[in-house]
Design a protein around this motif. Structure first.
Motif, mmCIF file in Angstrom:
data_model
loop_
_atom_site.group_PDB
_atom_site.id
_atom_site.type_symbol
_atom_site.label_atom_id
_atom_site.label_comp_id
_atom_site.label_asym_id
_atom_site.label_seq_id
_atom_site.Cartn_x
_atom_site.Cartn_y
_atom_site.Cartn_z
ATOM 1 N N SER A 81 -5.954 -8.546 11.419
ATOM 2 C CA SER A 81 -6.089 -9.947 11.008
ATOM 3 C C SER A 81 -5.001 -10.786 11.656
ATOM 4 N N ASP A 82 -5.348 -12.045 11.944
ATOM 5 C CA ASP A 82 -4.342 -12.965 12.486
ATOM 6 C C ASP A 82 -3.405 -13.466 11.391
ATOM 7 N N ASN A 83 -3.771 -13.233 10.131
ATOM 8 C CA ASN A 83 -2.978 -13.720 9.005
ATOM 9 C C ASN A 83 -2.808 -12.577 7.992
ATOM 10 N N PRO A 84 -1.979 -11.574 8.331
ATOM 11 C CA PRO A 84 -1.904 -10.362 7.514
ATOM 12 C C PRO A 84 -1.386 -10.608 6.104
ATOM 13 N N VAL A 85 -2.048 -9.946 5.162
ATOM 14 C CA VAL A 85 -1.721 -10.107 3.745
ATOM 15 C C VAL A 85 -0.905 -8.930 3.214
ATOM 16 N N ASP A 86 -0.884 -7.823 3.951
ATOM 17 C CA ASP A 86 -0.386 -6.559 3.419
ATOM 18 C C ASP A 86 0.994 -6.653 2.775
ATOM 19 N N TYR A 87 1.935 -7.273 3.463
ATOM 20 C CA TYR A 87 3.274 -7.382 2.872
ATOM 21 C C TYR A 87 3.441 -8.657 2.068
ATOM 22 N N ILE A 88 3.240 -9.809 2.703
ATOM 23 C CA ILE A 88 3.569 -11.058 2.021
ATOM 24 C C ILE A 88 2.671 -11.279 0.812
ATOM 25 N N GLY A 101 4.738 -11.366 -17.007
ATOM 26 C CA GLY A 101 4.823 -10.289 -17.983
ATOM 27 C C GLY A 101 3.649 -9.329 -17.971
ATOM 28 N N ILE A 102 2.959 -9.224 -16.820
ATOM 29 C CA ILE A 102 1.873 -8.253 -16.663
ATOM 30 C C ILE A 102 2.461 -7.011 -16.021
ATOM 31 N N ARG A 103 2.398 -5.882 -16.705
ATOM 32 C CA ARG A 103 3.217 -4.731 -16.346
ATOM 33 C C ARG A 103 2.546 -3.716 -15.426
ATOM 34 N N ARG A 104 1.290 -3.377 -15.709
ATOM 35 C CA ARG A 104 0.680 -2.211 -15.051
ATOM 36 C C ARG A 104 0.009 -2.607 -13.748
ATOM 37 N N PHE A 105 0.414 -1.946 -12.673
ATOM 38 C CA PHE A 105 -0.061 -2.306 -11.343
ATOM 39 C C PHE A 105 -0.269 -1.048 -10.506
ATOM 40 N N VAL A 106 -1.442 -0.948 -9.902
ATOM 41 C CA VAL A 106 -1.741 0.135 -8.976
ATOM 42 C C VAL A 106 -1.971 -0.472 -7.595
ATOM 43 N N LEU A 107 -1.216 0.008 -6.622
ATOM 44 C CA LEU A 107 -1.323 -0.474 -5.247
ATOM 45 C C LEU A 107 -1.915 0.632 -4.385
ATOM 46 N N VAL A 108 -2.998 0.320 -3.677
ATOM 47 C CA VAL A 108 -3.586 1.265 -2.742
ATOM 48 C C VAL A 108 -3.167 0.864 -1.333
ATOM 49 N N THR A 109 -2.520 1.794 -0.629
ATOM 50 C CA THR A 109 -2.080 1.535 0.753
ATOM 51 C C THR A 109 -2.838 2.480 1.686
ATOM 52 N N SER A 110 -2.147 3.399 2.341
ATOM 53 C CA SER A 110 -2.837 4.357 3.210
ATOM 54 C C SER A 110 -1.896 5.489 3.593
ATOM 55 N N LEU A 111 -2.500 6.604 4.007
ATOM 56 C CA LEU A 111 -1.691 7.673 4.580
ATOM 57 C C LEU A 111 -0.884 7.099 5.746
ATOM 58 N N GLY A 112 0.329 7.556 5.883
ATOM 59 C CA GLY A 112 1.204 7.070 6.949
ATOM 60 C C GLY A 112 2.233 6.082 6.460
ATOM 61 N N CYS A 113 2.061 5.567 5.242
ATOM 62 C CA CYS A 113 3.036 4.616 4.711
ATOM 63 C C CYS A 113 4.287 5.343 4.228
ATOM 64 N N GLY A 130 0.932 -1.031 13.009
ATOM 65 C CA GLY A 130 1.453 -2.307 12.519
ATOM 66 C C GLY A 130 1.039 -2.563 11.083
ATOM 67 N N ALA A 131 -0.225 -2.287 10.769
ATOM 68 C CA ALA A 131 -0.717 -2.479 9.407
ATOM 69 C C ALA A 131 -0.030 -1.513 8.445
ATOM 70 N N VAL A 132 0.184 -0.283 8.893
ATOM 71 C CA VAL A 132 0.857 0.706 8.047
ATOM 72 C C VAL A 132 2.284 0.272 7.744
ATOM 73 N N ARG A 133 2.964 -0.283 8.725
ATOM 74 C CA ARG A 133 4.340 -0.754 8.503
ATOM 75 C C ARG A 133 4.364 -1.905 7.511
ATOM 76 N N GLU A 134 3.374 -2.818 7.606
ATOM 77 C CA GLU A 134 3.279 -3.911 6.639
ATOM 78 C C GLU A 134 3.067 -3.360 5.229
ATOM 79 N N LYS A 135 2.180 -2.377 5.098
ATOM 80 C CA LYS A 135 1.919 -1.766 3.800
ATOM 81 C C LYS A 135 3.158 -1.037 3.278
ATOM 82 N N LEU A 137 6.224 -1.937 3.765
ATOM 83 C CA LEU A 137 7.094 -2.983 3.222
ATOM 84 C C LEU A 137 6.631 -3.383 1.822
ATOM 85 N N ALA A 138 5.308 -3.464 1.637
ATOM 86 C CA ALA A 138 4.769 -3.790 0.306
ATOM 87 C C ALA A 138 5.143 -2.715 -0.697
ATOM 88 N N GLU A 139 5.050 -1.463 -0.301
ATOM 89 C CA GLU A 139 5.438 -0.355 -1.180
ATOM 90 C C GLU A 139 6.902 -0.475 -1.584
#
Length: 210
Positions: A81-88, A101-113, A130-135, A137-139
Motif C-alpha cells: 500500500s502507498d499508505n501503510p497502516v501496519d504500524y501507525i 479503558g478498553i483492555r482486551r486486544f488481539v493483534l494478528v501480524t505474521s510469521l517473520g515479525c 517491509g510490511a513485516v518490519r512495520e508489523k 513495530l506495531a507488536e
C-alpha cells in the motif's frame, strides 16, 4: 464474550473473522475504511463503523463508540500500500484503547515479525520484509502498552474452511500456511484462555498445503 470488534473487517482475514464469529452467534462490530466494500457486512455485523486507521482522529472517534467490555481484534494490514497502516494505525489504535479503558486486544501480524525475523528467507525478506518490519513495530508498541494483549503470527493465509488442525507454537521456527477461518478459530480459543494474555504465538496448519 459479549461482543467482538474487528478492525479490518471488509476483506481478507478480517472478513473471515467476521463470518466465523457471526457463525458462533457472537455479536460483531465491524470496523473498516470502506465497510460498503463488502455487502455482506450489513447482515453479519451488529454495528458497522467507518474508520481510516491512518488518521488519529478517525481512530479515536471509532474507539469512542465501542463498549468498554468488548474484545478488540485487529487484522489490519497494508501489503504494497502507498499508505501503510501496519504500524501507525496500530499505534493510534492501542493509544485510543488505553485512553478509553478498553483492555482486551488481539493483534494478528505474521510469521517473520519480531524475533521470528531470523527465520524468514532472503526471498521473503525482499518480497514483503517491509510490511513485516512495520508489523514488528506495531507488536513492540503493543507489548509496551498497558493492554491485556495477545499477538498471533499466522503463516501464509489461504481461503478455506475451519479444520480444527491449526497448531499454536511459541519461540520455535515454523513454516507453513493456514486457512483464514482457522486463524479466526484460534483467535477465539486464545480469547477464552486467560493464560494467553501477554503472550505471542505463531500458527500454521500442517494439514493445509501450499
Amino acid at each position: 464474550m459479549k461482543a467482538i470488534v474487528i478492525f479490518g473487517a471488509s476483506s481478507g482475514l478480517g472478513l473471515a473473522a467476521v463470518r466465523y464469529f457471526s457463525d458462533q452467534a457472537i455479536p460483531v462490530i465491524g470496523v473498516a475504511r470502506n465497510p460498503e466494500k463488502e455487502p455482506d457486512l450489513k447482515s453479519l455485523c451488529q454495528t458497522l463503523i467507518t474508520c481510516d486507521a491512518t488518521d488519529k482522529q478517525s481512530v479515536e472517534e471509532a474507539v469512542g463508540q465501542l463498549p468498554k467490555d468488548a474484545v478488540v481484534l485487529s487484522t489490519m494490514g497494508s501489503f504494497r500500500s502507498d499508505n501503510p497502516v501496519d504500524y501507525i494505525g496500530h499505534r493510534y489504535l492501542v493509544d485510543a484503547l488505553e485512553l478509553n479503558g478498553i483492555r482486551r486486544f488481539v493483534l494478528v501480524t505474521s510469521l517473520g515479525c519480531g524475533d521470528s525475523w531470523q527465520y524468514l528467507s532472503d526471498r521473503a525478506k525482499a518480497g514483503f520484509g517491509g510490511a513485516v518490519r512495520e508489523k514488528s513495530l506495531a507488536e513492540a508498541w503493543l507489548s509496551s502498552s498497558t493492554l491485556d494483549y495477545t499477538i498471533l503470527r499466522p503463516g501464509g493465509l489461504k481461503d478455506g474452511d475451519v479444520t480444527e488442525q491449526g497448531e499454536l507454537s511459541q519461540q520455535v521456527e515454523v513454516h507453513g500456511v493456514i486457512h483464514r477461518s482457522e486463524v479466526a478459530c484460534l483467535v477465539h480459543q486464545l480469547i477464552l484462555n486467560d493464560a494467553s494474555v501477554g503472550q505471542i504465538y505463531e500458527c500454521v496448519d500442517p494439514t493445509v498445503s501450499y
